[in-house]
Write a protein that holds these residues in place. Structure first.
Motif, PDB file in Angstrom:
ATOM      1  N   ALA A  29      48.423  40.532  40.306  1.00 45.15           N
ATOM      2  CA  ALA A  29      48.869  40.824  41.589  1.00 45.15           C
ATOM      3  C   ALA A  29      50.250  40.470  42.036  1.00 45.15           C
ATOM      4  O   ALA A  29      50.604  39.504  41.595  1.00 45.15           O
ATOM      5  N   THR A 120      35.500  25.073  35.782  1.00 44.60           N
ATOM      6  CA  THR A 120      34.115  24.566  36.211  1.00 44.60           C
ATOM      7  C   THR A 120      33.288  26.124  36.881  1.00 44.60           C
ATOM      8  O   THR A 120      33.968  26.610  37.622  1.00 44.60           O
ATOM      9  N   GLY A 288      37.311  38.444  49.750  1.00 44.13           N
ATOM     10  CA  GLY A 288      38.379  38.894  48.939  1.00 44.13           C
ATOM     11  C   GLY A 288      37.596  40.094  48.011  1.00 44.13           C
ATOM     12  O   GLY A 288      36.739  40.959  48.634  1.00 44.13           O
ATOM     13  N   PHE A 300      47.331  46.277  48.144  1.00 43.03           N
ATOM     14  CA  PHE A 300      46.542  45.652  49.439  1.00 43.03           C
ATOM     15  C   PHE A 300      45.562  44.637  49.020  1.00 43.03           C
ATOM     16  O   PHE A 300      44.999  43.846  50.004  1.00 43.03           O
ATOM     17  N   GLY A 301      44.999  44.757  47.902  1.00 44.28           N
ATOM     18  CA  GLY A 301      43.666  43.962  47.355  1.00 44.28           C
ATOM     19  C   GLY A 301      43.688  42.636  47.794  1.00 44.28           C
ATOM     20  O   GLY A 301      43.035  42.150  48.699  1.00 44.28           O
TER      21      GLY A 301
END
Ligand SMILES: Cc1cc2nc3c(=O)[nH]c(=O)nc-3n(C[C@H](O)[C@H](O)[C@H](O)COP(=O)(O)OP(=O)(O)OC[C@H]3O[C@@H](n4cnc5c(N)ncnc54)[C@H](O)[C@@H]3O)c2cc1C
Length: 474
Positions: A29, A120, A288, A300-301
């Motif tokens: 992004a 992790t 998210g 927009f994400g």
């Protein structure tokens, strides 16, 4: 990362675990909205983000559509990314890829006390009435550890295992393309012919997708969503791919065989438009892409994810500091889910109208001005989820407007007063009301402020720590 950073800003220690061994290695992004930049400004990274973004992209580019980069132009959606929006915010829209942005956020998050553990996995978790216990596994060391936290934010992406484990369903348009992003190298500068283009949609009988290029225009990516017959296309682009075929896609989209191209990487992803049924399960919050997945059209994400974090963290901080009851946390879902539904539909409407008209425009929302999506999203009881940010003028539930003001001999934005506490802004003749709430009080004697916030000289406006208007007396 944004959640950990913003929690640090509020003095709350967070532990973030990430499966990957470090920050993003692919650009991913890049389009950052003014609202996200305003949030970055609050935590002191706006300037460095701006500087790094200038090193990587020519700013203020156009968003347009072509048949091929070398060939016919179809039209412009936006001719200059910041045209007509500069006055509404102290910040600007920028492009910066995740590979450059994440290290900046990481170092600031760590400065503010967040612990970020890469390589992790969060393997399992249990909730009880006092907190969440999770088992985490350090991949290279083969070490497993149990950690305990008061709350957990599941920002584990579109395929969220936490969401699945909690039995929370996604609902919406579903998946409409198995798309790919092809990262490549090649000197495209001659084909740009001096045009400043931020996102270039490509629509021709071979494929539909979009390009993005970085300085000095010798690398970029092509996202491909559909192939062949525009009225009945193949939408499973990712199956049976070869490097040769990807090269062919890039050449067709460029409209030229003359530029030597090397393929660097191919990433499959699903174009999908769905929102989770719930954003909260007791002490766990989805944020998210775990909470909402949308096609990239509109950019927009990632921005919506940062805004989720911004809405949630001040509430967590107040509850953890004993200043608010846990009921406050329920407003995360009631405020953010309607905004997510709206934003996902806006991304879908852009996908249909710009890339996939064959999906049909019946039953889709009209494409709203980007500004209304980016700065005009709002919260409240009247079910209004967006408004032109030039018209909201301090209406409770909307983003408190930006005005340049003189403050202690400096020129600051009204937005610079927000971020930690509740803030009461008063006109020059107002008597501050008695409030059962800790708030910073600022008296602002400036007609531009009164006009922007829709109050008279005796009016007051109460602003939340996330810069949204909580209440107003005109
Ligand atoms: C081609 C393309 C272009 C885009 N362009 C833009 C744009 O310009 N602007 C924009 O705002 N958005 C854009 N987006 C959307 C944006 O990429 C996503 O919305 C955003 O990355 C989602 O971030 P996230 O942190 O919610 O999820 P993710 O980025 O998916 O991150 C989730 C992370 O969780 C980790 N994880 C998952 N499970 C575990 C576990 N059990 N233990 C440890 N770690 C785990 C994963 O390794 C992953 O790194 C674009 C998307 C695409 C496909």
């Amino acid at each position: 990362m944004s959640t950990a950073l913003l929690l640090g800003h509020h003095g709350i220690r967070a532990l973030a675990v990430e499966h990957h061994r470090g920050t993003a290695i692919h650009p991913r992004a890049a389009q950052i909205s003014q609202r996200t930049m305003e949030i970055f400004r609050t935590v002191g990274v706006e300037q460095i983000v701006r500087k790094k973004s200038d090193e990587q992209f020519v700013q203020d580019g156009a968003i347009m559509a072509v048949e091929t980069l070398a060939g016919k132009e179809i039209g412009y959606f936006i001719s200059n990314l910041n045209e007509g929006v500069r006055d509404i915010s102290p910040t600007e829209r920028v492009f910066i890829s995740q590979s450059l942005l994440e290290p900046l956020l990481k170092s600031r998050a760590e400065e503010l006390g967040a612990q970020l553990r890469y390589g992790t996995d969060m393997v399992s978790f249990e909730e009880d009435s006092n907190g969440v216990t999770a088992v985490i596994h350090k991949r290279d060391a083969g070490k497993t550890q149990t950690v305990r936290a008061a709350y957990m934010v599941a920002a584990d992406g579109a395929h969220s295992r936490v969401r699945e484990r909690l039995g929370i369903a996604m609902r919406g348009r579903g998946t409409f393309s198995n798309s790919i992003t092809i990262y490549f190298r090649g000197n495209v500068a001659p084909l740009l012919r001096g045009r400043n283009l931020s996102v270039i949609y490509v629509t021709n009988p071979t494929l539909r997708g979009f390009f993005r290029f970085e300085k000095p225009f010798d690398s970029g990516f092509l996202a491909v969503n559909a192939l062949g017959d525009p009225t009945n296309p193949i939408t499973d682009v990712s199956t049976g791919l070869t490097e040769e075929r990807c090269l062919e896609f890039v050449r067709v989209a460029l409209g030229s065989d003359e530029v030597p191209i090397t393929i660097e990487n191919i990433m499959p992803w699903k174009a999908q438009a769905d929102v989770a049924d719930r954003f909260q399960h007791e002490r766990i919050f989805l944020a998210g892409d775990a909470a909402h997945v949308m096609p990239p059209n509109g950019g927009f994400g990632g921005n919506t994810g940062v805004q989720d974090a911004h809405n949630l963290v001040w509430k967590l901080a107040m509850v953890l500091k004993g200043k608010a009851g846990p009921e406050l946390l329920a407003t995360y879902e009631s405020e953010r889910r309607p905004v997510a539904l709206f934003t996902v539909e806006q991304a879908y409407a852009r996908y249909v109208t710009r890339t996939a008209p064959y999906l049909g425009t019946g039953g889709i929302q009209a494409v709203e001005n980007d500004l209304n999506v980016e700065l005009g999203y709002c919260y409240g009881d009247d079910r209004r989820v967006h408004e032109n940010p030039r018209e909201s003028k301090g209406r409770p539930g909307t983003r408190a407007p930006h005005v340049w003001i003189e403050y202690e001999g400096r020129r600051i934005s009204t937005l610079d007063l927000f971020g930690h506490n509740f803030v009461l802004l008063t006109g020059p003749e107002a008597k501050p009301p008695k409030m059962d709430l800790d708030a910073d009080v600022h008296r602002i004697d400036d007609p531009a402020f009164l006009e922007a916030y829709g109050i008279t000289p005796s009016g007051t406006v109460l602003v939340r720590p996330d810069g949204f208007v909580a209440a107003r007396t005109r």
